[in-house]
Scaffold this motif. Structure first.
Motif, PDB file in Angstrom:
ATOM      1  N   ASP A  57       0.848  -1.187   0.000  1.00  0.00           N
ATOM      2  CA  ASP A  57       0.000   0.000   0.000  1.00  0.00           C
ATOM      3  C   ASP A  57       0.887   1.242   0.000  1.00  0.00           C
ATOM      4  O   ASP A  57       1.942   1.263   0.632  1.00  0.00           O
ATOM      5  CB  ASP A  57      -0.904   0.004   1.241  1.00  0.00           C
ATOM      6  N   ASN A  58       0.457   2.272  -0.740  1.00  0.00           N
ATOM      7  CA  ASN A  58       1.246   3.511  -0.856  1.00  0.00           C
ATOM      8  C   ASN A  58       2.673   3.220  -1.311  1.00  0.00           C
ATOM      9  O   ASN A  58       3.638   3.806  -0.813  1.00  0.00           O
ATOM     10  CB  ASN A  58       1.276   4.262   0.479  1.00  0.00           C
ATOM     11  N   SER A  59       2.798   2.333  -2.292  1.00  0.00           N
ATOM     12  CA  SER A  59       4.123   1.844  -2.686  1.00  0.00           C
ATOM     13  C   SER A  59       5.002   2.900  -3.338  1.00  0.00           C
ATOM     14  O   SER A  59       6.231   2.770  -3.340  1.00  0.00           O
ATOM     15  CB  SER A  59       3.974   0.649  -3.639  1.00  0.00           C
ATOM     16  N   THR A  60       4.402   3.961  -3.895  1.00  0.00           N
ATOM     17  CA  THR A  60       5.208   4.994  -4.560  1.00  0.00           C
ATOM     18  C   THR A  60       5.643   6.103  -3.598  1.00  0.00           C
ATOM     19  O   THR A  60       6.321   7.053  -4.015  1.00  0.00           O
ATOM     20  CB  THR A  60       4.421   5.634  -5.719  1.00  0.00           C
ATOM     21  N   LYS A  61       5.275   5.981  -2.348  1.00  0.00           N
ATOM     22  CA  LYS A  61       5.506   7.065  -1.374  1.00  0.00           C
ATOM     23  C   LYS A  61       6.980   7.460  -1.283  1.00  0.00           C
ATOM     24  O   LYS A  61       7.315   8.652  -1.302  1.00  0.00           O
ATOM     25  CB  LYS A  61       4.987   6.640  -0.005  1.00  0.00           C
ATOM     26  N   LEU A  62       7.879   6.488  -1.164  1.00  0.00           N
ATOM     27  CA  LEU A  62       9.294   6.793  -0.978  1.00  0.00           C
ATOM     28  C   LEU A  62       9.879   7.503  -2.198  1.00  0.00           C
ATOM     29  O   LEU A  62      10.630   8.485  -2.068  1.00  0.00           O
ATOM     30  CB  LEU A  62      10.082   5.518  -0.688  1.00  0.00           C
ATOM     31  N   ASP A 103       4.286  -2.652   3.174  1.00  0.00           N
ATOM     32  CA  ASP A 103       3.675  -1.327   3.133  1.00  0.00           C
ATOM     33  C   ASP A 103       4.706  -0.267   2.739  1.00  0.00           C
ATOM     34  O   ASP A 103       5.820  -0.241   3.264  1.00  0.00           O
ATOM     35  CB  ASP A 103       3.090  -0.960   4.497  1.00  0.00           C
ATOM     36  N   GLY A 104       4.312   0.589   1.796  1.00  0.00           N
ATOM     37  CA  GLY A 104       5.171   1.692   1.405  1.00  0.00           C
ATOM     38  C   GLY A 104       6.331   1.307   0.527  1.00  0.00           C
ATOM     39  O   GLY A 104       7.197   2.145   0.248  1.00  0.00           O
ATOM     40  N   GLU A 106       7.633  -0.704  -3.182  1.00  0.00           N
ATOM     41  CA  GLU A 106       7.276  -1.302  -4.456  1.00  0.00           C
ATOM     42  C   GLU A 106       7.848  -2.714  -4.566  1.00  0.00           C
ATOM     43  O   GLU A 106       8.903  -3.017  -3.992  1.00  0.00           O
ATOM     44  CB  GLU A 106       7.791  -0.443  -5.609  1.00  0.00           C
ATOM     45  N   LYS A 243      10.561  -4.527   8.196  1.00  0.00           N
ATOM     46  CA  LYS A 243       9.369  -4.378   7.367  1.00  0.00           C
ATOM     47  C   LYS A 243       9.200  -5.575   6.436  1.00  0.00           C
ATOM     48  O   LYS A 243       8.068  -6.010   6.171  1.00  0.00           O
ATOM     49  CB  LYS A 243       9.442  -3.086   6.554  1.00  0.00           C
TER      50      LYS A 243
END
Length: 267
Positions: A57-62, A103-104, A106, A243
């Motif tokens: 989830d929210n894999s493109t955040k970093l 999480d977070g 890709e 993680k």
């Protein structure tokens, strides 16, 4: 001779690893008209060891924290596709196959971590994502065309760009310009981009292969820093061990439960 009671040929055995780049592979299968059941059967019959890796989830955040426009042009996943992914993911948990979803993070980053840690044999990834070929030990199950030798994929995407990930590269600097750069220079450029603090030297190496417009762009404040950001997000980001462990689900290997669920859904 024998080692520990086992016949030894003196040859180190090779243990292949199969990895599914799940979002990439499953999406293409489903869009080609195959069913969730078809995808499930493919994974269920995969040789062991096999690992299915999903985008978290929210894999493109970093990466968007580094470069906010990363993959911004891509539409949101269709809800029907999202539901099929969730169903397939739940079914795979009932097989012998390990699943990873962090999480977070890709899937590419997790796959790179796994492939780099796997020292005992070849790694085959079910995907058509060229980025994964930056990992020298990886082979894709699908044949893909490359614009340059795989050793320099990261260099190519940084300088030329990649529309699929919304990375513009250097304006007016295309594949033909890239081909003119000697590999020894590309190796030096790699060191400079990794260092992230070699603006003048980097401009000096690139300028002979640029037209006047591109040279002007290189010398504008902030643009070389942009290349550093491209280089960072095109490479693979570190996956924290904690993680990774949290996001790993060992398959329960209860095929009868999976069969019962599939019969109830696909009667």
């Amino acid at each position: 001779s024998t080692v520990g009671g086992t016949f030894s040929t003196g040859v180190t055995p090779m243990f292949p690893l199969t990895i599914y780049d799940a979002n990439n592979w499953a999406r293409r299968q489903l869009e080609a008209g195959r069913s969730v059941r078809d995808c499930f059967e493919h994974v269920r019959t995969a040789p062991s060891p096999a690992i299915v890796v999903w985008d978290g989830d929210n894999s493109t955040k970093l990466r968007r924290a580094i470069y906010p426009e990363y993959k911004k042009q891509r539409p949101a996943m269709r809800e029907d596709l999202r539901q099929q992914f969730r169903f397939l993911e739940a079914l795979i948990h009932l097989t012998h196959v390990t699943s990873i979803k962090v999480d977070g993070i890709e899937a590419d980053d997790v796959i790179a971590h796994l492939a780099n840690e796997w020292k005992v044999g070849p790694v085959t990834v079910f995907s058509n994502d060229r980025d994964l070929l930056q990992i020298q030990s990886v082979q894709l199950n699908d044949e893909v065309k490359l614009a340059c030798p795989r050793r320099y994929l990261r260099h190519f995407k940084t300088l030329v760009g990649d529309p699929a990930d919304n990375i513009p590269g250097i304006p007016n600097f295309g594949a033909k310009s890239f081909e003119k750069i000697p590999t020894s220079y590309l190796d030096t450029i790699e060191v400079m981009l990794t260092d992230g603090n070699a603006d003048v030297a980097l401009i000096g190496l690139l300028e002979p292969y640029c037209n006047s417009t591109t040279k002007k762009w290189l010398n504008m404040p902030g643009n070389i820093e942009q290349l550093y950001r491209f280089w960072e997000i095109i490479g693979f980001l570190r996956v924290p061990e904690r993680k990774l462990n949290t996001g790993t689900t060992i398959g329960r290997n209860v095929p009868e439960q999976a069969d019962e669920i599939l019969r109830s859904v696909f009667q």
